[in-house]
Design an enzyme around this catalytic site. Structure first.
Site, PDB file in Angstrom:
ATOM      1  N   PHE A   1      -3.746  73.848  13.346  1.00 41.11           N
ATOM      2  CA  PHE A   1      -3.320  75.011  12.562  1.00 41.11           C
ATOM      3  C   PHE A   1      -2.653  74.586  11.266  1.00 41.11           C
ATOM      4  CE2 PHE A   1      -2.900  75.961  17.134  1.00 41.11           C
ATOM      5  CZ  PHE A   1      -4.000  76.800  17.249  1.00 41.11           C
ATOM      6  N   CYS A   2      -3.360  73.791  10.490  1.00 37.21           N
ATOM      7  CA  CYS A   2      -2.825  73.199   9.272  1.00 37.21           C
ATOM      8  C   CYS A   2      -3.811  73.471   8.143  1.00 37.21           C
ATOM      9  CB  CYS A   2      -2.661  71.681   9.504  1.00 37.21           C
ATOM     10  SG  CYS A   2      -2.207  70.715   8.060  1.00 37.21           S
ATOM     11  N   GLY A   3      -3.318  73.543   6.943  1.00 39.44           N
ATOM     12  CA  GLY A   3      -4.199  73.727   5.797  1.00 39.44           C
ATOM     13  C   GLY A   3      -5.189  72.585   5.625  1.00 39.44           C
TER      14      GLY A   3
END
Length: 181
Positions: free
Chosen positions: A55-57
């Site tokens: 859940f990271c850019g």
């Protein structure tokens, strides 16, 4: 005469065999599905060890990591993904991590279980990598390239994409036994 022999013995330095240097292949992680993920199984290969998060850019870097793995695996290269919640962007559920990686990105390279990658509780592998390759990960998707000898390592910041020319040149150098730094 005995005193002279005793003094000679005391003055003689002890010669001890040096312990072999620790290599990346001496470490073990827990596999995402449980059980060991022994890096000894990759002995002689160049490795890219990457702390990952779902859940990271930067999560789309999974695509480039898989392509990198597919491209260079036949030459003796492996990507090893190491999910970490050190930056609060990963699930604590191994099954959800595996499902996400397979269904969204088609990941086939090995994945470790949830692992600490920085700070005093960092896994010993990441402490070893940090000491050799410019420090601990500052964010998700920090990449550590390790040469075939298991000794030389080089870090690549999160912002360096898996297929960036600088990283590709370093992988090719590692595979050819040339310096990676």
């Amino acid at each position: 005469m005995a005193e002279l022999s005793r003094r000679a013995l005391l003055a003689t330095p002890l010669v001890m065999a040096a312990a072999p240097a620790q290599t990346v292949f001496d470490f073990r992680l827990e596999a995402l599905e449980g059980g060991p993920l022994a890096l000894a199984d990759f002995r002689g290969q160049a490795l890219m060890v990457v702390n990952t998060a779902s859940f990271c850019g930067y999560t789309p870097q999974y695509e480039g990591l898989q392509r990198l793995h597919d491209r260079f695996a036949p030459a003796g290269f492996a990507v090893i993904g190491v999910p970490s919640n050190d930056f609060r962007q990963e699930s604590a559920d191994a099954a959800k991590i595996r499902e996400f990686c397979e269904t969204v990105y088609g990941i086939t390279f090995p994945l470790a279980g949830l692992t600490r990658v920085r700070g005093p509780q960092a896994h010993p592998l990441f402490a070893w990598l940090a000491a050799r390759a410019g420090g601990p990960p500052r964010w998700n998707f920090h990449k550590f390239l390790v040469a075939r000898d298991g000794l030389a390592a080089r870090g690549f910041a999160t912002s360096i994409e898996p297929e960036h020319p600088t990283l590709l040149r370093a992988v090719e150098a590692a595979l050819q036994g040339r310096p990676i730094g």
